[in-house]
Design a protein around this motif. Structure first.
Motif, short mmCIF file in Angstrom:
data_model
loop_
_atom_site.label_atom_id
_atom_site.label_comp_id
_atom_site.label_asym_id
_atom_site.label_seq_id
_atom_site.Cartn_x
_atom_site.Cartn_y
_atom_site.Cartn_z
N GLU A 1 0.84 -1.21 0.00
CA GLU A 1 0.00 0.00 0.00
C GLU A 1 0.87 1.25 0.00
O GLU A 1 1.87 1.34 0.71
N VAL A 2 0.49 2.25 -0.80
CA VAL A 2 1.18 3.55 -0.77
C VAL A 2 0.39 4.50 0.11
O VAL A 2 0.90 5.04 1.08
N VAL A 3 -0.92 4.71 -0.26
CA VAL A 3 -1.78 5.52 0.61
C VAL A 3 -3.17 4.93 0.61
O VAL A 3 -3.54 4.16 -0.27
N HIS A 4 -3.96 5.34 1.61
CA HIS A 4 -5.39 4.99 1.65
C HIS A 4 -6.10 6.27 2.07
O HIS A 4 -5.84 6.80 3.15
N TYR B 1 -1.34 13.96 -11.87
CA TYR B 1 -2.57 14.05 -11.09
C TYR B 1 -3.37 12.76 -11.18
O TYR B 1 -3.26 12.01 -12.15
N LEU B 2 -4.21 12.59 -10.17
CA LEU B 2 -5.19 11.50 -10.20
C LEU B 2 -6.56 12.14 -10.03
O LEU B 2 -6.78 12.87 -9.06
N ALA B 3 -7.48 11.90 -10.99
CA ALA B 3 -8.85 12.41 -10.86
C ALA B 3 -9.72 11.27 -10.34
O ALA B 3 -9.66 10.16 -10.85
N VAL B 4 -10.52 11.56 -9.30
CA VAL B 4 -11.34 10.52 -8.66
C VAL B 4 -12.80 10.95 -8.73
O VAL B 4 -13.17 11.97 -8.13
N TYR C 1 -6.10 14.86 -7.13
CA TYR C 1 -5.03 14.66 -6.16
C TYR C 1 -3.68 14.76 -6.86
O TYR C 1 -3.56 14.29 -8.01
N GLY C 2 -2.67 15.34 -6.17
CA GLY C 2 -1.33 15.43 -6.75
C GLY C 2 -0.56 14.16 -6.41
O GLY C 2 -0.41 13.80 -5.24
N VAL C 3 -0.01 13.52 -7.43
CA VAL C 3 0.66 12.23 -7.20
C VAL C 3 1.95 12.43 -6.41
O VAL C 3 2.24 11.72 -5.45
N ALA C 4 2.74 13.44 -6.85
CA ALA C 4 4.04 13.63 -6.22
C ALA C 4 3.91 14.08 -4.76
O ALA C 4 4.75 13.78 -3.92
N GLN C 5 2.83 14.84 -4.44
CA GLN C 5 2.65 15.31 -3.06
C GLN C 5 1.99 14.24 -2.20
O GLN C 5 1.12 14.56 -1.39
N VAL D 1 -5.79 18.58 -4.51
CA VAL D 1 -5.41 19.89 -5.04
C VAL D 1 -6.58 20.57 -5.75
O VAL D 1 -6.47 21.72 -6.13
N GLY D 2 -7.67 19.88 -5.97
CA GLY D 2 -8.79 20.55 -6.65
C GLY D 2 -10.06 19.72 -6.56
O GLY D 2 -10.04 18.56 -6.14
N GLU D 3 -11.16 20.39 -6.97
CA GLU D 3 -12.45 19.69 -6.90
C GLU D 3 -13.35 20.24 -8.00
O GLU D 3 -13.36 21.44 -8.25
N CYS D 4 -14.05 19.33 -8.71
CA CYS D 4 -14.95 19.75 -9.79
C CYS D 4 -16.38 19.48 -9.33
O CYS D 4 -16.71 18.35 -9.01
N VAL D 5 -17.24 20.52 -9.34
CA VAL D 5 -18.58 20.31 -8.79
C VAL D 5 -19.65 20.83 -9.73
O VAL D 5 -20.52 21.58 -9.31
#
Length: 1908
Positions: free
Chosen positions: A339-342, A361-364, A374-378, A383-387
């Motif tokens: 596991e890297v993160v949860h 980036y990862l868009a979820v 989400y920022g992969v390297a951080q 880092v952002g949200e689309c609504v």
């Protein structure tokens, strides 16, 4: 969800299934092969014993079973059309010939198939609950075992009947659910239960259990040579030896090996690795798995905490992100799954996530409508949200530069966001140049085409674009993967579709190098890997043929706007719009008539008019049907021409210019094919259940009629090259294709053809299992697989367009096929691939024909072209032109180059049929001869016959006026074009002028010779409907129009001189009177009006006067004179035309149903009798007699045919029977009366299961009564004296042996009162066979020993013996039954061996109520049965296979007998109430002809009772009046008057010498006799008297053996009569009428007495097996009793009298009548002092016998609450127990009659006998099922320990005595009909005698005692 679905094949491969795909996996090569013949989930699988073939069953609304080859994965057979919902289990039998299947329907139907032929052999309801496993018993033939929820059933298959027996769990084990089973030797069956035990069965009984074999349910069990293997829910496999001793255990819970997939829950997550051939899947089972696409292996697997819903791999292939159902996501390292993160930021499921193309980036996307970035390297910091969305997020895509994100949501909205902040972008400009890195969105311009045109559903779950290959793949909710071009902008784009997954495909992705497509299924948990073949490679990959399946997997055509479909040709357009639907189909006429019966009955009290003496015969038809049919014209081998028009098949002899007709069809024929080897023709017609007739052109007789599988009509037929098979196509919505074995009339296979019209079907001349169909945008290649056909679409490739095919033929090899298109091309096919196209004609190619060395084609351009054998060169063309017409032509060509619709070659000519209805013969050198022609398309209404020449004129909507020669040339003499169509015409009285009324309201007069105009007028706007010259000089012309006026013109001055007004509707017919002064008019509103000419003044003329007026012509259909021409079903149909002969005797009519009828004129009174003729299809628009009445001309509206009939006068007729159908309404005269016939006709047969009580009992049944506690319960102290015996026993000292069984030993009785022809000789007259109740009896004549067939479960009604030497001693019996209850009570026919009593076949039939007649055919292979249902259905069976061949409604009244002709398998005769019909079996169809009486004066149809046969097609029928009718074919040729004085009930044809025996109802006289033996022609006879001493003898059955005649009578006697000496020997006797109420056994000898309703008391001897004596009492007897010493007999009568006889002298000792109603029981006291008489007056009278024969009553018992049923004395003669009709048992003192109430005292009484059905001691005899029915009688054995009872269901039951607990255990014995009325043990308990109510029979059962 599925079990037993994994097997090793013979090639050591493993076969199983997943979703809708059968998989064959080779562990050696690690490769899979796929079987894709199913259209939905597979849920069951069975392996053939040879282990190559596999059967799989699927779910669905119309599920089917496929049998396929595991080696080639090709379909071998398809089994369908039986199950619904799905197929739960399958099993092959030992030799693999048969397959059994179990359905998922509510009845869990079990069905046995002959799978190679695709034929169902038998079917039965399986169980009320689920069945889990079924297996054939491999050690016993025809036995199966099934198991399931709380049951196991053992089945036997016999005939077409599957009969189950439930397994008896007994005390050995608990009743529970059985999950699996295996059969072993010696009738052993091993089964696995839900609790983990193994249950072992022997026969149907559980004999032992092996407990705890597994710790939980046993799901699977497999048997092999070495022993058994079982597998269970506990994860263990156990191996057992052959006796089920354990060998070893294999525990699978620990292993890691094996082939693994996802298990429960849905499978949604799918991602592909960006650089390696890897795919990642994640499922609701919480596991994530990595698969290698090269090795097809699972590489890694890791279990998570939560169900996984989506997955993504970063660009560098290092991180794997998983979205969870709980709103969290986890990132793992791909390398080692750590596991890297949860992260959990959301509460709802994460449905989609994607890494950006640059990997930063990862868009979820979450179900709560937001997308987080989400920022992969951080370390994945948000880092952002689309609504912007209002609904859950379904799909995401990044732009290539990672600056934009597009989303789709559940509302179908597509939104754009700027990254990474997540601001929504709305400006179109900004997005213009954006290039998307991937395309997985379902909405957007580029993917518009994936959605159908007119639908807004979102059923597409996933999309993935392949930019390089310019294709797009989609996955949807229907389990379909589709391939589109990318981009596809317009809705409804074309696609290719691929089936395999079951319901939802949740995700689909291209692999990183675009070689493969990976798709995953939701519910089927499966991962499919598909190979992609780019277009450039497709050409080399042609060997990948279009996949075969029942569902068609290449794309359906979609109508995009860029559609490349050519314009449909106008002719084809017209043709596709024809539906051939009818308002009323001819098949429905009988029902319609039935509905109108009431109306008719009220109307026909008056005597109806007879039918006319004349008849007509079809003579010539001019026209050929070409406007909507093709390739329907052929030469026969002798050069005649065969074609069709309307409902007639026509055979035209061109040398003699004559026609012969096949008139078997009753509606339009649409197609015709000719047999390749013989002159047989197949024609298909319109109809609700349309039929195909195969007939012989020489004899014009039908050979076979096929129906039952098409709807609305049959539009194409074709024979196979060997002529044995026939293919047909229907015009139902799915254009069903059926393949037939036409001789047998069997459907071999069927399939849905196409949604659009199919024009042609052609069978492959080299491979009888292959065929092609061609039609609108349709070319399909089919092959047969069992009951199905598997079709492959023609593969067009880049060569052509998908065109409409109008014709097709096979070429010189089996792969080559040629088709003609609607654009004039010829397509050349090899296998299923289009190889090239050749331009052949301008406009459609309508017909082509293959020759030895080439082809000939014909098209709309009117050109016939000859080609070489590869369509390279056109060798020659012929244009059909007037210039080419040869001098011998029969008519004129209307136009040059008519559209050619049919071509055929032979006899040196080319035969051509045109759209204009012409048939032409083209000589090879060029000249054209016209043979037949008719009107072109459009209705034909106008018809006029010439006043003194045999010619007629017709005018039609095709805008032509034509003159025809009616004889001898039958040709068209002249034709002229009109500016408008016309509806009427008329010759002037001098024949010089011809008036024609046109459809625009104008009319013209033309010169009758040249057809040039003389004059024309245009005064009206609407159609001119009738036009008439006045008679005589033809001074006036009356012109009637649809706008309800009649104009009268003066012909000379050409002026209108009068107008007739006053009609309210259009005018339909007008007629002049003979003086030319009066017009009779009919209107559309059914008014009959009269006008005076020439002014047109309306006149009112009373009905009486109308008759007196002489009319110049009569074409009116209204008025009293022709009231009788309107049919019973007048609402549905109109009489359109009529015409009266010039001698005013015969009126011909035509109607809307296509019937031409002849009536006697005047036809007064409703529903007159007629003769009717069918030839036209729908409307007959006009009928006219010629000037000399020698011919009748009729016009068919829509069929455009002109038919000429010759009128045959009465005198002329003798030589040839007329071929009309007689009028349908049966004659009113009664068919005669006889009490016996009436009884037989009106009897209602009760089924045992519905039997109700025979006595009028009331009150509560004993087992439902509350028990009152007795006042002084005995103290429980052992000091009390022992309880006395319940019953005085007479074998004291001997060890008492209980009776364990009863075996039927003798039956006294024969069913003669309402059954006939049911006594036969067997074994050269040594034995006779007959029946009574439900037993078949074989009776040895010499010894009287009987043996019994007891397999029937209800009354037998008929019996017949197979006469064929191959089937010696084979008997068929038919029984009563009810169809609608369930299969078990359906009436059935048993075929059995009379000697061994072995059942050979059971036919469950659909005759409700019962089977009343059976007959074997000449070869003995067919059986004919007649039902008692209201339609009196007649059915023919192939009894050995249990197959029903044909069935048809017989008659609306009772049919008594139907018998095959002794020399035939196809001809039989049925007789019944006012009915005799002569039947022919043609294939699967039954054709019938009514017997024709009118050849003899005053013959009338009587009720016919019996039938016999003579040589040369003679038939004899016996009538109710005693006459015998003699028929030649179906025509009555003479009557043998008074062959008997009463009804002739029985006739028998002796096969060896042809002599005929008749039996009737007669009073014995010197010369007469009830039995007569006749010569072969029924001219001379010899009578035999039956010396029975009856006032009348009534014979019901006769049979003749060697020198003996066997007779069965109404009086239940079977008598043998010697032919030489006329001596009578009574073999069997019985009571004549029942019920038999009284029964008494002799105290010391093996005699017994019976007393019955027929007024006799009879004495029977068991040892000698015969009746010793009978006493006629003159009144019905109800009860009988022996005195204790056996020297006296008391008899109680129905009228209240009782009689005491002395046994020695049979003298009356005394008699008395103290009561008015029936005596129910009578008893001597054990001390012989008292006589007790119990009656239905609620009383028991006591008489003291010591006071002598005066019989004065000394006392009686008071207050008995209801009628007395039985009485028993106590052993000391002091008490009497009485059972009464209100279910109460009472005890009285003797002789005082005082009621004893003390329970304790009653309990202490010892009884001398026990016959009571009431009392605590016999509480257990009352069954649960007796709501309406009762136990009627009981008797305790002399030993006092056994008890027998008889009940209303006809059962005899054996209990232990006493049996105080309710529902006691017992054995039951069947045999009697409903109601066993009395039962007794004989002395010494050697026998039990039971007496029957309905069956008037006495059964003697032998008691089998238990051994000591």
């Amino acid at each position: 969800q599925c079990r037993n679905n994994l097997y090793y094949t013979a090639a050591k491969e493993i076969v199983y299934f997943v979703a809708g795909v059968g998989v064959v996996y080779s562990p050696r090569e690690h490769r899979q092969k796929f079987y894709r013949g199913h259209s939905d989930d597979i849920i069951s699988l069975a392996l053939h014993p040879e282990r190559v073939l596999v059967a799989t069953g699927q779910v669905g609304k119309e599920p089917y079973i496929c049998v396929w080859d595991s080696y080639t994965v090709q379909t071998i057979s398809v089994l369908k059309d039986v199950h619904t919902h799905g197929i739960a289990c399958l099993a092959f039998d030992l030799d693999g010939q048969r397959l059994v299947s179990v359905g998922l329907d509510s009845k869990n139907a079990v069905c046995v198939w002959d799978w190679k032929r695709g034929k169902m052999l038998s079917m039965a309801p399986g169980h009320t609950d689920r069945i889990f496993d079924i297996s054939w018993d491999l050690y016993q033939p025809n036995k199966l075992v099934s198991c399931g929820v709380k049951h196991i059933k053992f089945w036997s298959l016999c005939g077409n009947a599957l009969t189950p027996k439930r397994g008896v769990f007994g005390k050995t084990g608990d009743l529970q659910t059985i999950l699996c089973l295996a059969c072993a030797r010696d009738e052993l069956t091993y089964s696995g239960a839900l609790n983990g035990d193994i249950y072992v069965w022997k026969g149907i009984n559980l004999i032992r259990t092996i407990q705890g074999a597994h710790t939980a349910g046993i799901f699977s069990m497999n048997a092999c040579e070495e022993g058994f293997a079982t597998g269970g829910r506990d994860g263990c496999i156990r191996l057992w030896d052959l006796t089920f001793k354990p060998i070893t255990v294999i525990d699978l819970r620990e292993t890691d090996q094996g082939y693994k997939g996802h298990c429960e829950g849905e499978l949604w997550a799918l991602a592909v690795h960006p650089t390696k051939p890897l795919a990642v899947t994640g499922s609701d089972d919480r596991s994530v798995r990595i698969w290698s696409l090269v090795d097809h292996a699972l590489i890694a697997r890791c279990n998570m905490e939560e169900p996984i819903r989506c997955a993504a791999v970063n660009v560098d292939g290092i991180h794997l992100a998983l979205g969870m159902k709980d709103g969290s996501f986890t990132v793992l390292r791909v390398r080692d799954m750590t596991e890297v993160v949860h992260i959990k930021d959301r509460k709802e499921a994460i449905h989609e996530l994607k890494y950006s193309p640059d990997g930063t980036y990862l868009a979820v996307g979450c179900n709560d409508s937001s997308v987080d970035i989400y920022g992969v390297a951080q370390r994945y910091k948000k880092v952002g949200e689309c609504v912007g969305s209002l609904s859950f997020i379904t799909h995401l895509d990044w732009s290539s530069d990672s600056r934009y994100l597009q989303t789709n949501d559940g509302n179908g909205k597509r939104l754009f966001y700027r990254m990474p902040g997540g601001k929504e972008v709305t400006s179109k400009e900004e997005l213009k140049g954006v290039h998307w890195a991937s395309w997985t969105c379902v909405s957007g311009l580029e993917v518009n085409g994936i959605w159908p045109k007119y639908s807004d559903i979102n059923d597409i779950n996933s999309v993935d674009g392949n930019y390089i290959g310019q294709v797009l793949v989609t996955a949807d909710d229907y389990g379909i993967i589709k391939l589109f071009r990318y981009p596809c902008l317009r809705k409804g784009a074309k696609f290719k579709k691929y089936i395999g997954h079951s319901a939802h495909v949740t995700n689909v992705r291209w692999s990183h190098d675009y070689q493969w497509v990976i798709s995953i299924g939701g519910a089927d948990h499966s991962v499919f890997q598909w190979k992609f073949i780019p277009e450039r490679k497709l050409k080399d990959a042609l060997h990948i043929a279009p996949q075969e399946s029942l569902a068609d997997s290449n794309s359906d055509e979609s109508d995009s706007d860029l559609s490349d479909v050519p314009e449909l040709d106008s002719e084809i357009e017209q043709e596709t719009q024809l539906t051939y639907r009818r308002q009323v189909y001819k098949e429905e006429l009988p029902q319609l008539k039935e509905q109108c019966k009431e109306k008719q009955k009220s109307a026909t009290s008056k005597r109806r008019e007879q039918a006319p003496g004349n008849s007509i015969r079809l003579h010539f038809i001019s026209v050929y049907r070409g406007y909507d049919c093709r390739s329907n014209l052929f030469y026969t081998q002798i050069g005649e021409i065969v074609y069709h028009v309307a409902a007639v098949g026509v055979i035209y002899n061109r040398q003699q210019n004559t026609q012969r007709f096949y008139l078997g069809h009753d509606d339009d024929i649409l197609c015709l094919a000719i047999h390749p080897l013989k002159d047989y023709v197949a024609t298909g017609q319109v109809g609700r259940d349309p039929s195909i007739h195969i007939w012989d052109t020489e004899t014009i007789k039908p050979l076979s009629i096929l129906k039952g599988y098409h709807q609305y009509g049959v539009c194409a037929v074709d024979f196979s090259a060997d002529g044995k098979r026939l293919a047909s196509v229907g015009i139902d919505d799915s254009h069903t294709i059926v393949l037939w074995d036409w001789k047998k009339g069997e459907k071999l296979s069927m399939a849905r053809g196409s949604k659009d019209k199919i024009f042609v079907v052609k069978m492959n001349p080299y491979m009888p299992d292959k065929l092609i169909t061609a039609g609108i945008k349709h070319m399909k290649f089919w092959r047969r697989a069992g009951g199905g056909l598997i079709g492959r679409k023609g593969y067009i490739g880049t060569l052509g367009k998908n065109d409409t095919m109008m014709c097709a033929v096979y070429g010189w090899t089996e792969e080559m096929a040629f088709s003609g298109t609607s654009t004039g091309d010829v397509c050349i096919w090899r296998d299923v691939f289009l190889v090239k196209t050749v331009k052949a004609h301008d406009g459609p190619v309508f017909s082509m024909h293959a020759l030895e060395k080439g082809f000939v084609t014909g098209g709309k351009d009117g050109i016939v072209a000859l080609w070489d054998d590869s369509f390279e060169r056109c060798l020659k063309t012929y244009a059909i032109k007037r210039a080419a017409l040869a001098p011998g032509s029969k008519g004129l060509l209307l136009e040059d180059n008519p559209s050619i619709r049919a071509i055929s070659l032979g006899h040196g000519h080319i035969l051509v049929g045109t759209k204009n209805g012409e048939i032409l013969e083209v000589d090879k050198s060029g000249p054209v001869t016209l043979l037949v022609q008719g009107h072109m398309e459009g209705e034909v209404w106008g018809l006029a016959t010439h006043p003194y020449l045999p010619i007629c004129a017709t005018v039609s909507d095709d805008k032509t006026l034509r003159i025809w020669d009616l004889s001898p040339s039958h040709c068209m003499l002249a034709v002229r074009k009109l500016k408008k169509g016309g509806r009427c015409c008329c010759f002037s009285p001098d024949g010089k002028a011809l008036a024609v009324g046109l459809n625009d309201g104008s009319f013209l007069m033309a010169n009758a010779d040249t057809l040039e105009d003389l004059v024309s007028f245009h005064h009206r706007k609407d159609i001119i409907s009738d036009i008439r010259f006045s008679p005589g000089s033809g001074k006036y012309l009356a012109v009637a129009s649809h706008d309800s006026f009649i104009d009268i013109y003066n012909v000379m001055s050409s002026k209108r001189v009068g107008i007739c007004k006053g009609a309210t509707s259009c005018i339909t017919h007008i007629d002049w009177d003979i003086r030319g002064k009066l017009l009779q008019v009919n209107t559309g509103a059914k008014e009959q009006l009269f006008f005076e000419a020439p002014r047109g003044k309306k006149q009112t003329i009373p009905n009486v006067e109308v008759e007196k007026i002489s009319w110049a012509s009569w074409t009116s259909v209204l008025g009293l004179c022709c009231e009788g021409i309107w049919p019973v079903i007048g609402e549905v149909t109109d009489v359109t035309a009529s015409c009266l002969t010039s001698d005013r005797m015969v009126l011909a009519t035509g109607d809307d149903l296509g019937f031409v009828k002849l009536f006697k004129y005047p036809a007064k009174g409703k529903f007159g009798k007629f003769k009717r003729y069918v030839a036209h299809s729908t409307h007959v628009t006009n009928v006219r007699w010629t000037y000399d009445d020698s011919m009748l001309v009729t016009l068919g509206g829509a069929d455009m045919s002109l038919m000429v009939w010759t009128n045959e006068m009465e005198s002329y007729r003798e030589r040839r029977p007329c071929d009309s159908e007689e009028s349908d309404v049966d004659s009113e005269e009664g068919g005669g009366y006889d009490s016996d016939v009436t009884r037989e006709n009106e009897i209602t047969y009760t089924v045992r299961a519905l039997s109700t009580n025979i006595r009028p009992m009331f009150g509560t049944k004993p087992h439902l009564q509350q028990k009152e506690p007795s006042a002084d319960e005995r103290p429980p102290v052992s000091r009390a004296p022992p309880q006395p015996e319940k019953l005085q026993t007479n074998n004291v000292g001997k060890k008492k042996r209980p009776i364990e069984d009863l075996v039927l030993e003798l039956v006294f009785g024969y069913r003669g009162r309402d059954c006939r022809n049911n006594v036969h000789y067997l074994n050269d007259g040594d034995d006779i066979i007959y029946h009574t109740a439900s037993v078949g009896i074989l009776h040895n004549v010499a010894t009287g020993i009987q043996s019994f067939y007891q397999e029937h479960n209800d009354d037998i009604l008929c019996l017949t013996v197979n006469q064929h030497p191959k089937f010696i001693n084979i008997v068929a019996t038919g029984q009563v039954g009810i169809f609608h209850l369930c299969l078990a009570t359906a009436p059935s026919i048993h075929i059995w061996d009379a000697v061994s009593k072995q059942t050979l076949s059971i036919l469950r039939c659909y005759h409700s109520k019962g089977v009343c007649s059976v007959s074997f055919s000449a070869t003995g292979k067919l059986l004919l049965s007649v039902g008692l249902d209201p339609e009196h259905t007649i059915t023919i069976w192939r009894w050995q296979e249990g197959a029903k061949i044909a069935s048809r409604v017989g008659h609306n009244q009772r049919i008594f007998v139907a018998e095959f002709r002794p020399d035939s398998d196809t001809q039989f005769v049925s007789v019944g109430v006012k009915h005799v019909k002569f039947w022919t079996l043609a294939g699967r169809a039954l054709l019938s002809k009514k017997g024709l009486l009118n050849t003899l004066e005053d013959a009338r149809m009587q009720t016919m009772l019996a039938v016999a046969f003579g040589a040369n097609n003679l038939t004899f029928t016996g009538t109710i009046s005693g006459d015998v009718c003699v028929w030649k074919d179906h025509i009555l040729c003479r009557v043998v008057a008074r062959a008997h004085n009463g009804p002739v009930f029985a006739m028998y044809t002796t096969l060896r010498d042809g002599l005929i025996v008749t039996g009737g109802k007669e009073r014995p006289s010197k010369e007469g006799g009830a039995v007569k033996l006749w010569d072969q022609e029924l001219r001379r006879c010899r009578a035999f008297r039956l010396e029975t001493g009856q006032a009348t003898d009534c014979v019901r059955s006769v049979c003749r053996g060697k020198g003996k005649i066997l007779v069965g009578t109404r009086n239940a006697e079977i008598i043998e009569v010697g032919e030489k000496n006329a001596a009578c020997n009574i073999l069997v006797s019985g009571h004549v009428d029942g019920p038999i109420w009284g029964l008494a056994t002799h105290p010391s000898r093996d005699f017994f007495l019976s007393a019955a309703e027929d007024g006799t008391v009879r004495l029977w001897d068991i040892a000698d097996k015969k009746m010793l004596n009978k006493v006629n009492l003159g009144h019905a007897a109800r009860t009988v009793c022996y005195s204790p010493e056996g020297d006296m007999v008391a008899i109680g009568m129905k009228n209240g009298e009782f009689i005491i006889l002395l046994v020695s002298s049979l003298k009356i000792w005394g008699k008395k009548r103290d009561r008015r109603c029936a005596i129910h029981d009578i008893r001597f006291s054990p001390d012989s002092r008292y006589l007790a008489v119990g009656s239905s007056e609620n009383s028991v009278d006591f008489y003291d016998l010591t006071l002598g024969p005066t019989l004065n009553r000394i006392s009686y018992c008071k207050d008995i609450p209801s009628f007395v049923i039985q009485m028993d004395f106590s052993a000391d003669s002091r008490y009497l127990q009485v059972s009464s009709g209100c279910y109460k048992r009472l005890v009285y003192e003797v002789p005082s009659g005082k009621h004893l109430l003390d329970h304790a005292a009653i309990d202490r009484i010892t009884w001398a006998t026990w016959t009571s059905i009431l009392g605590d001691e016999v509480m257990g005899i009352w069954s649960r099922h007796a709501e309406k029915a009762d136990v009627n009688c009981a008797c305790v054995s002399h030993s006092g320990i056994s008890l027998v009872t008889g009940d209303d269901f006809g059962m005899v039951k054996l209990f232990d005595f006493p049996c105080p607990e309710k529902f006691a255990k017992h054995k039951r014995f069947l045999g009697h009909s409903p109601h066993v009325t009395n039962i007794r043990f004989t002395n010494g308990d050697r026998h039990v005698i039971s007496a029957g109510g309905d069956d008037c029979s006495l059964f003697v059962w032998k008691c089998v005692h238990m051994p000591h």
